[in-house]
Every structure is written in structure tokens, then in C-alpha cells.
Design a protein around this motif. Structure first.
Motif, mmCIF file in Angstrom:
data_model
loop_
_atom_site.group_PDB
_atom_site.id
_atom_site.type_symbol
_atom_site.label_atom_id
_atom_site.label_comp_id
_atom_site.label_asym_id
_atom_site.label_seq_id
_atom_site.Cartn_x
_atom_site.Cartn_y
_atom_site.Cartn_z
ATOM 1 N N LEU A 1 0.832 -1.203 0.000
ATOM 2 C CA LEU A 1 0.000 0.000 0.000
ATOM 3 C C LEU A 1 0.867 1.254 0.000
ATOM 4 O O LEU A 1 0.586 2.221 -0.723
ATOM 5 C CB LEU A 1 -0.921 -0.003 1.215
ATOM 6 C CG LEU A 1 -1.840 1.225 1.367
ATOM 7 C CD1 LEU A 1 -2.773 1.356 0.169
ATOM 8 C CD2 LEU A 1 -2.653 1.138 2.662
ATOM 9 N N ALA A 2 1.945 1.221 0.801
ATOM 10 C CA ALA A 2 2.845 2.383 0.849
ATOM 11 C C ALA A 2 3.501 2.615 -0.509
ATOM 12 O O ALA A 2 3.605 3.755 -0.989
ATOM 13 C CB ALA A 2 3.905 2.163 1.924
ATOM 14 N N ILE A 3 3.929 1.528 -1.153
ATOM 15 C CA ILE A 3 4.551 1.664 -2.472
ATOM 16 C C ILE A 3 3.531 2.200 -3.480
ATOM 17 O O ILE A 3 3.845 3.070 -4.303
ATOM 18 C CB ILE A 3 5.122 0.303 -2.929
ATOM 19 C CG1 ILE A 3 6.296 -0.101 -2.027
ATOM 20 C CG2 ILE A 3 5.565 0.373 -4.388
ATOM 21 C CD1 ILE A 3 6.800 -1.508 -2.271
ATOM 22 N N GLY A 4 2.306 1.678 -3.413
ATOM 23 C CA GLY A 4 1.270 2.136 -4.335
ATOM 24 C C GLY A 4 0.974 3.621 -4.181
ATOM 25 O O GLY A 4 0.875 4.350 -5.178
ATOM 26 N N LEU A 5 0.853 4.081 -2.939
ATOM 27 C CA LEU A 5 0.600 5.504 -2.711
ATOM 28 C C LEU A 5 1.787 6.351 -3.168
ATOM 29 O O LEU A 5 1.613 7.434 -3.737
ATOM 30 C CB LEU A 5 0.307 5.761 -1.231
ATOM 31 C CG LEU A 5 -1.074 5.323 -0.731
ATOM 32 C CD1 LEU A 5 -1.166 5.471 0.783
ATOM 33 C CD2 LEU A 5 -2.163 6.148 -1.405
ATOM 34 N N ALA A 6 3.005 5.862 -2.906
ATOM 35 C CA ALA A 6 4.197 6.610 -3.317
ATOM 36 C C ALA A 6 4.259 6.741 -4.836
ATOM 37 O O ALA A 6 4.568 7.818 -5.369
ATOM 38 C CB ALA A 6 5.454 5.921 -2.792
#
Length: 698
Positions: free
Chosen positions: A23-28
Motif C-alpha cells: 500500500l505504501a509503495i502504491g501511494l508513493a
């Protein structure tokens, strides 16, 4: 899936732990791609390749100046403000234990806007505070007021939304009047009320960015204690947490974040609601998001992504030049309102019976006393009408009125009365219609703090009228009234269609209505911003509520609606009493609950739409008059409705008289005077229910 057994293999612990990272990678990635597109948008001849050359040390000086002075500050402002609002919303939702708490529903934005406009309007110099301090003080005061009046128990979703919405409506009413009365001193602050990411250099971001960062770090340091408070006050106290101090500190930091965002770009709507709400929805599939150590940074990233995406969409839909004039908050408010309405359709509605709207009122008065009270109110109404006819910029005598009626008055008296009498009658009819609409809404919703303005009807009517004012030059009254009625009807259709699930439950009705109201206000701002600047004064005058320029033919819509609806109310007065109790009692007695509720709500909408079309937006009459009527004569609607109609007529007529007399020959909109009267009464009413004198439905 196992092809032999047909079962799905269990998700491994490692896979579940990897979801936050994904999720963090996707938002980034989303933020990075959005930033790249954002930097390539603008009025200057600077495309993506030019930006790329600059990133690697190439490009021209002119291109570098455009990037550093215009596009980069706007991008950084979007990121900083998105972070601030996302974190503020997450914290406010936690300390109130309410998924609908945000800088919008806690009136932070409205309070900050009012404070900034008031300081500008009155020319107050506050060197120790500055713009940031003024916005912070206004936002903090509004949020604390709403939380104190609504409570932080976590079950009162409607209570918090009603309190925040009503306080925000009151503040917006006063703000609009100040914008109207001090148009020169407050120029540019109307559009600022929806928020714009336009920046002049990096100074603002450089000043407020560190403030946002420090507040966020402080909240992360409180993450563990916020986890415990969110689970329950008793549990937190058992583990040694000082609940009052932590909650107060968290609210101050959250409002500081919201105020920093307001100071930098103006009030941006609904990012603080949607961002943490989306993160909490993902908590069911992504572990650890319910903990504040993860919730706060993920809400910050989601807020940045949402605001950045809204600005990219804005500049893609409009030309680059036009996008500079359109507040970014218009887009975020519309998207956030849609999100709120979708969320309201899925929210679990309690099946417990709600307290009827007459809670706390006396059971009733004797027939003789009721007749005496009704007679007294009729005499008061006559007295107010006579006083309104005689008072104004030109004072008249009763003999002048008699001569005018008999056709023997002079030209000056005739001219004055021909202009004044229709205004008096318009105020009387509008007050009666608004009061009856409010009484119906409160009874059907079984909530003493509901009124038509809170279910989107007034916002829809305002949008319809402002649309025709700004899009058609020289438009007359009948076109304004017709489009106001059309706007009210469309708002009614949207709200009722979405709230139909479960038989128009009051909680769902209020939440969806709030979303429709917010979206309507955003579209009003968009129309006024994009139209001729002279239209702003005309639109604000109409939105402030005024009987100015009314003639007898303009009263026809209100008179017709009253003649149409009153017989229906006389026939359904018994059903109205039953519907105000609960759903089961009328159903057992053979009353078709959903159909009757819908018919009564349609009547409320017709009355409100006609009143708004006739005199513009006048607030709080639909709240104050019905509640005062129940306090006087009890709960039976056969008595409440006529008393409420008389009280509403008296209130608006008196407010209009004061507004056109106190500053004669200048005039104050009637909406301001009713807000001045209604807001203190409403605050007292909220406090009364908060302290146990009455109950809300939760």
C-alpha cells in the motif's frame, strides 16, 4: 484455490504483513506520477520534456523561473496541505470516535473563514496573531464548540454532524453577510473560502511546512495513547493515560494542522474526511492500519494523493488559465460529498427507537389555555405586521395606512406603502412556510435539531437561483424563483432516492443531505467565481435572504404552496403524531410508514423551496419556530403546526423590519438577523440535549 477441495488456501502471515508495504509503495507511485503530471500543467509553455531537462541540469532560465516560482510551490502546497488535512481528519475521528469527524464536519473551515473575513471586514489589526493566528483561533473555537455541544461518545454520528453542520451554516451565513456589507474590504475572500492552491513563490510553504511536520511528529509520539483512547476512555484510564490532556492536545494539534492548511491555501473541503475514512476502510484487508502509528502516516499520504489528484483533474478539465480562477476546494468538496453520500448508504443504522422531537416539551396544555395562547400569538402577529408596515427608512402613521387602503393617500405615502407592504407579506408567508417545513422535517426525522436546510433542499434551491443569476444577464424574479424551485426539486430527488433504503431513516437522510448541501455550496462558489464579478454581489444578496423589491405577484408561489400543503397537513396531523414516536407504533396501527414519511417530506420540500424562491436563503427559522412551538403547546401537531407558522412569520417579519430600519436607508439582509437570533438559541438547544435535558437519536 485448491482444485481438489475447492477451498481457498489461507493467507500467510508474511503475505498479510507485506500488504502495508504494498500500500505504501502504491501511494508513493501514485503521488510521484501525479507530481510529474502536475509539474507539466500550467499556463506557461513548459511541457514534461522541459521539466525533465531542468531536473537533469538543463533548460533555460525562464523555464527554471516558471518551475521554481509557480509550479513547484503549487505542487508542494498540494502535498503539504493534503498531509495536514489527512492527519487532522484522522486524529479528529479518533478523539471523537466518529468516522465522520473532520475539519469540515467540526466547522473548522467555516470558523477559520469567518475569522479571516471578520478581521478583514472590520479592519482589525492583530500583529501578534497574523493571518495564521486568526485562522487558527477561528478554527479552534469552532471545533471546540462543536465537540463540547455534540460530545465525544462515538455513537452520536448524527449528533456530531448536526452540531457541526448547524454551527458551520451559522458561521457561513454571517460570513456571507460580511462579504456583502464590506465588499471592498473583503474582495477576493469569497473564492478563498473554497481554497486555491495558487502560490507566489515558496515563502508560504517554507513557513508552514515545518509547522505541519512538527505537529505530525508530535501526534506520532502520542500514537500509542491515541490507540487506547480510541478503544475507550475507561480502558485508557486503567492503563494510566490522562484522557483529558491527550484528547485536548490532539484536538489542538489537529486544528493547528487544519489552520495551517487554511492559511496556506484557504479552506479545502472534505480531504480531511475522505482520506482517513479510506484508510480505515482498507484496515480490514491491510493489517495494522487501525493503529495510529500507521494510520497517521497513511492518512497523510492518502490526503496528499487525493488533493494532488483533484488539482490535476481540475487543470485537465478547464483550460490552464481558467483553472487559476477555480478554487481547488470546489473539486475536492464535490468529490468528498459524493464519497460521503456513498458512505451514508452503507453506514449501519440503529434500529432503536429514537426520542420524539417533542422530548423535553410539556405533554400539552388545556384547550382553553391553547386558545388563549393562539389568540395572543395572532395579536402579536398583527402587531408585528403593523409595526413592520409603519417602520423603515420613512416612518409612517397608522392614519397614513388607513388613507392608503381607502385610496386617499398622497403620492409619497402611496409609493412607500406600495413598496413596503409586499415585503411585509413576503416575510410573513416565508416565515410560516419555513416553520411548517421545519416542523415536518423534525417530526419525520424524529430529531428536534433537523431542518430542511440540513437535508440539502436550501442548498439545491440556492444553486438553482445562483445558476440563472450568473449565467443569464438581466434575469427577472420569476426566472430566479423557477430555477430555485427546480434546484430544490433536484436536491430532493437526489436525497430521497439515496435515503430510500430502510424507509428514509433519519441518520441516513441527514448524512446524505449534508453531502448534497456541501456539493451545492461548492458549485455556487464555482459559478460565482467564473462569472462576471458584479454577479457576486447579486448572488450574495440573494443568498443572504432579502425581501427587497418584492411585489404582490412575487408572493404567488409561497401563497399557492401554503394553500396546497396546509389541507394535507390538516388531514395527516394524526399520522404525523404517530410518525414522530417510532416506526413500530404507526405500522401496528396501519399507517404506511415509508409512504407517509415520503409525502410529508415532499410537503416540507415544497414549502421550503417556495420560501427560498420567494425571499432567498433565510436560516434557522425552520429550527427555532417548531421547537419553540412544542415548548409552548406540547407535542400534538394539530397545535404545533399553527403555532409554529405564527412564530415563523413573526420571526422573519421582525427580522426583516430590523434589517431595513436599524441602518436606514441602508439595509441588512433578513437572513443575518434570523441567524443572529437563531444561533444562540441553537447553541443553547444543543447544550440542553448534551447535558441530558433531552436526547438525540444516536
Amino acid at each position: 484455490m485448491d482444485t481438489l477441495t475447492g477451498t481457498r488456501p489461507p493467507v500467510t502471515v508474511a503475505a498479510r504483513r507485506g500488504r502495508p508495504a504494498l500500500l505504501a509503495i502504491g501511494l508513493a507511485v501514485l503521488i510521484a506520477l501525479g507530481s510529474a503530471v502536475h509539474l507539466a500543467q500550467g499556463t506557461a509553455n513548459l511541457d514534461a520534456l522541459d521539466v525533465l531537462r531542468l531536473a537533469f541540469g538543463g533548460g533555460t532560465d525562464d523555464a527554471a523561473a516558471v518551475l521554481v516560482e509557480s509550479r513547484l510551490p503549487r505542487l508542494l502546497a498540494a502535498l503539504v496541505v493534503g498531509v495536514a488535512l489527512g492527519v487532522a481528519g484522522a486524529v479528529l475521528q479518533s478523539v471523537s470516535r466518529n468516522a465522520l469527524a473532520s475539519p469540515d464536519t467540526l466547522a473548522v473551515n467555516a470558523g477559520a473563514h469567518l475569522a479571516v473575513v471578520a478581521v478583514a471586514a472590520f479592519g482589525v489589526s492583530l500583529p501578534l496573531l497574523g493571518a495564521a493566528g486568526v485562522a487558527f483561533a477561528g478554527g479552534l473555537g469552532a471545533a471546540v464548540l462543536v465537540l463540547v455541544l455534540s460530545g465525544t461518545g462515538g455513537t452520536g454520528i448524527v449528533r456530531l454532524v448536526l452540531a457541526g453542520t448547524a454551527i458551520a451554516l451559522a458561521m457561513m451565513s454571517v460570513t456571507r453577510v460580511l462579504l456583502l456589507l464590506f465588499s471592498q474590504e473583503t474582495r477576493g475572500l469569497f473564492a478563498w473560502g473554497e481554497g486555491s492552491l495558487s502560490q507566489n513563490g515558496l515563502g508560504g510553504v517554507g513557513t508552514l511546512g515545518p509547522v505541519v511536520g512538527v505537529a505530525m511528529v508530535a501526534l506520532l509520539g502520542m500514537a500509542r495513547r491515541l490507540d487506547l483512547i480510541y478503544l475507550g476512555d475507561d480502558h485508557a484510564r486503567t492503563l494510566g493515560v490522562h484522557v483529558g490532556r491527550i484528547r485536548s492536545a490532539a484536538i489542538v494539534l489537529a486544528v493547528l494542522l487544519a489552520a495551517a492548511a487554511v492559511t496556506l491555501v484557504g479552506p479545502i473541503g472534505f480531504v480531511g474526511l475522505a482520506a482517513p475514512a479510506l484508510v480505515r476502510l482498507l484496515a480490514s484487508v491491510v493489517p495494522s492500519l487501525h493503529r495510529h502509528a500507521a494510520l497517521i502516516p497513511f492518512s497523510a499520504a492518502m490526503g496528499a494523493a487525493l488533493l494532488l489528484g483533484a488539482d490535476v483533474v481540475l487543470r485537465a478539465l478547464f483550460t490552464a488559465q481558467k483553472a487559476l480562477e477555480v478554487p481547488t476546494g470546489v473539486v475536492t468538496t464535490i468529490l468528498g460529498a459524493v464519497f460521503l453520500m456513498v458512505l451514508a448508504r452503507t453506514v449501519r443504522i440503529s434500529a432503536t427507537a429514537a426520542e420524539p422531537p417533542a422530548a423535553g416539551a410539556r405533554g400539552g396544555v388545556s384547550a382553553t389555555r391553547y386558545r388563549v395562547l393562539l389568540g395572543v400569538l395572532v395579536l402579536v402577529t398583527v402587531g408585528v405586521v403593523v409595526g413592520a408596515t409603519l417602520l423603515g427608512d420613512a416612518k409612517l402613521l397608522l392614519g397614513d395606512v388607513v388613507n392608503w387602503v381607502s385610496g386617499h393617500a398622497g403620492p409619497i405615502v402611496t409609493g412607500v406603502l406600495e413598496n413596503r407592504v409586499p415585503r411585509v407579506v413576503a416575510a410573513l408567508l416565508a416565515g410560516a412556510a419555513l416553520a411548517l417545513g421545519g416542523a415536518l422535517t423534525q417530526a419525520v426525522a424524529r430529531n428536534p435539531l433537523a431542518e430542511p436546510g440540513m437535508i440539502g433542499v436550501v442548498g439545491g434551491a440556492g444553486l438553482g437561483a445562483v445558476a440563472v443569476i450568473t449565467l443569464v444577464s438581466g434575469v427577472g424574479f420569476w426566472a430566479q424563483a423557477g430555477f430555485a424551485g427546480l434546484g430544490a426539486a433536484l436536491a430532493m430527488v437526489v436525497v430521497f432516492a439515496l435515503a430510500a433504503r430502510g424507509g428514509f431513516a433519519s441518520e441516513r437522510l441527514v448524512l446524505i443531505g449534508f453531502g448534497v448541501h456541501a456539493a451545492s455550496q461548492a458549485l455556487v462558489t464555482l459559478l460565482i467565481t467564473l462569472s462576471d464579478p458584479w454577479n457576486e454581489t447579486k448572488a450574495l444578496t440573494w443568498l443572504g435572504g432579502s425581501t427587497y423589491g418584492r411585489t404582490f405577484e412575487h408572493l404567488v408561489p409561497m401563497a399557492l404552496m401554503l394553500l396546497l400543503v396546509v389541507p394535507v397537513l390538516i388531514r395527516m396531523r394524526g399520522e404525523l403524531d404517530l410518525l414522530s414516536l417510532d416506526d413500530e407504533t404507526p405500522r401496528v396501527l396501519g399507517v404506511p410508514v415509508a409512504r407517509s414519511r415520503l409525502l410529508l417530506l415532499v410537503c416540507a420540500v415544497l414549502l421550503t423551496g417556495a420560501a427560498v424562491a420567494g425571499v432567498g436563503v433565510i436560516t434557522f427559522v425552520g429550527l427555532v419556530a417548531p421547537h419553540a412551538a412544542r415548548a409552548i403547546v406540547g407535542r400534538r401537531h394539530a397545535r404545533v403546526l399553527p403555532v409554529a407558522a405564527l412564530l415563523g412569520g413573526i420571526l422573519v417579519c421582525a427580522a426583516d423590519t430590523i434589517g431595513r430600519t436599524v441602518l436606514a436607508p441602508g439595509q441588512l439582509p433578513a437572513g443575518l438577523m434570523t441567524a443572529i437570533i437563531g444561533v444562540p438559541y441553537f447553541v443553547w438547544l444543543l447544550y440542553r440535549h448534551r447535558t441530558g435535558a433531552g436526547r438525540f437519536p444516536a
